[in-house]
Design an enzyme around this catalytic site. Structure first.
Site, short mmCIF file in Angstrom:
data_model
loop_
_atom_site.label_atom_id
_atom_site.label_comp_id
_atom_site.label_asym_id
_atom_site.label_seq_id
_atom_site.Cartn_x
_atom_site.Cartn_y
_atom_site.Cartn_z
CG ASP A 15 10.69 6.34 5.76
OD1 ASP A 15 11.63 5.92 5.07
OD2 ASP A 15 9.60 6.71 5.29
CD GLU A 17 7.68 8.26 2.14
OE1 GLU A 17 7.83 8.45 0.90
OE2 GLU A 17 7.85 7.16 2.70
CG HIS A 162 5.69 3.76 -0.77
ND1 HIS A 162 7.06 3.55 -0.82
CD2 HIS A 162 5.11 2.75 -1.45
CE1 HIS A 162 7.29 2.45 -1.54
NE2 HIS A 162 6.13 1.96 -1.92
CG ASP A 167 6.92 3.25 4.43
OD1 ASP A 167 5.85 2.62 4.34
OD2 ASP A 167 7.42 3.88 3.47
#
Length: 473
Positions: A15, A17, A162, A167
């Site tokens: 993931d 950000e 988040h 996540d």
């Protein structure tokens, strides 16, 4: 967290950000990378890596960005830039199966952009599992929308952080919970099937078949997540399970397929290790053995039956190279909600392909729950006067997120002079963009499955495109 080139069997859940652009043309900047290595056989976390990332332009970290993930400029000012972690990220991702929520439309795109900015080749996955697409297709919308926060709340996993590593682990846990629920539901259906079979050892079939056929139990065979289940709206069937290749079976009927005849078998569940895009399972028409084609007659526990076409006991997936596009996307086909139903027509110049599809068509017409009110649509179209110029129609499945729909077919392009391995994955965001790629006269390598259907007085075999490689000059 890396491994040798010869040991890349793990699945990487990852993931990113990023910053949130506040004006048109403003780029994204990666603020955090997080990933875990997962053993596909035991579904256990093997290793993890995460780091904050300092963008070259700290002004990209706006108030909107901070509201999204809580990462401030002060937190990243002393952290490495992406160029400093690029080798590490490449070693983790390259040659492995990638998994993540909405990674095809977001994380993969941002990753390629980041490598392009530092003039580096990006890592290439061995396969992809976009859990947004997978869970939408297999688990359905029983939890509400398919956002990670909603799925986590449904399973009582707490609030989404988040932040990349949190996540990623939440995503992995959601997938395991969904798989467990669907496994239990499948077990309950199997118990219902066993009870039914014990009471009906010689069923009277409703398709005017021989009544001497014995009740059998389904075989368990591999499955690739590139398979897309029939659209519930179009097929009228219940939503299949997460790793379920077909519906529950109450009764099965078999007869031998020699030339245009068929025998019947059934597929069921698989493991996460097979639930990713694996186009090695697609076979060339010249490699198909007619005697090895089987057809599943599989009634749902609570609903109409459907059939599945197999080759050597696995779902039949075919690939054909350099198919010429006859007609591009047509706007005249829409679903019940008015959304475009994406399909295009290609020349079926291979006699082997036509023979296989027409043989499957003949037997499917007999096994589908078919009545005189439905019109059977041949899978191979031969227009009057153009019998030797047959065509087939390839369908591009779509999935919805909020008010947006996008296709789930993997689409690549390659230069006509390129070697096969030099392909670039395309992220197509609109019907107009897709239409501009599928131009009449263009060549495309097509990888597709055969999905029989019977819906609203129309029946036939739908050829569902799983992967397309568009040739460019």
């Amino acid at each position: 967290m890396g491994s040798t080139e010869f040991d890349r069997s793990e699945i990487v859940f990852f993931d990113l950000e990023t910053t949130i652009p506040t004006r048109t043309g403003q780029p994204y900047a990666i603020l955090e990378y997080g990933s875990i290595l997962v053993c596909p056989k035991k579904l256990t976390e093997l290793d993890s890596y995460d780091t904050l990332v300092r963008p070259l332009d700290l002004s990209l970290i706006t108030a909107a960005s901070i509201r999204s993930n809580g990462i401030t400029a002060d937190q990243v000012v002393s952290c490495p830039t992406f160029s400093e972690i690029a080798d590490k990220v490449y070693d983790i991702l390259h040659g492995r199966i990638w998994a993540g929520h909405n990674i095809l439309r977001f994380d993969c795109v941002r990753l390629r952009e980041a490598y392009a900015q530092i003039n580096r080749q990006p890592p290439v996955p061995k396969g992809t599992i976009d859990t947004l697409v997978l869970l939408t297709q297999r688990f359905g919308r029983r939890a509400g929308d398919m956002k990670m926060a909603t799925l986590a709340a449904y399973f009582g996993l707490g609030q989404q952080s988040h932040r990349s590593l949190g996540d990623v682990r939440m995503n992995f846990e959601v997938v395991k919970r969904c798989a467990t629920v669907l496994f239990l539901e499948s077990s309950q259906q199997q118990e219902t099937q066993n009870n039914w079979a014990s009471m009906n050892t010689s069923p009277i079939n409703s398709y005017n078949r021989r009544s001497t056929l014995d009740v059998t139990h389904p075989n368990i065979i591999p499955f690739s997540s590139t398979e897309t289940p029939p659209n519930p709206v179009e097929s009228g069937n219940a939503q299949p399970g997460l790793f379920h290749t077909g519906p529950s079976v109450d009764r099965m009927e078999t007869e031998t397929l020699q030339s245009n005849e068929a025998m019947v078998e059934e597929s069921s569940t698989t493991t996460l290790s097979n639930a990713f895009s694996n186009h090695n399972e697609f076979i060339d028409p010249d490699s198909v053995s007619m005697a090895s084609i089987t057809v599943t007659v599989a009634p749902f526990v609570n609903g109409p039956h459907r059939i599945q076409i197999l080759h050597r006991n696995i779902p039949m997936h075919i690939h054909c190279d350099a198919m010429r596009i006859r007609f591009g996307l047509s706007p005249q086909f829409v679903d019940h909600a008015g959304n475009p139903r994406l399909n295009f027509v290609v020349d079926a110049s291979s006699s082997s392909l036509c023979n296989i599809l027409e043989a499957c068509d003949d037997v499917a017409k007999r096994f589908v729950d078919f009545n005189g009110n439905s019109q059977w649509r041949p899978v191979v179209t031969r227009k009057t006067g153009f019998y030797n110029s047959p065509t087939i129609r390839l369908h591009i499945p779509t999935v919805a997120e909020d008010a947006t729909r996008w296709n789930t077919t993997e689409i690549y392009y390659k230069n006509s002079s390129s070697i096969p391995c030099t392909q670039q994955l395309l992220l197509v965001s609109s019907v107009a963009e897709l239409n501009s790629l599928l131009l009449p006269g263009s060549l495309v390598d097509a990888y597709f499955s055969l999905d029989p259907y019977n819906y609203r007085q129309n029946a036939g075999i739908r050829l569902v495109a799983k992967k397309l490689i568009i040739h460019t000059s």
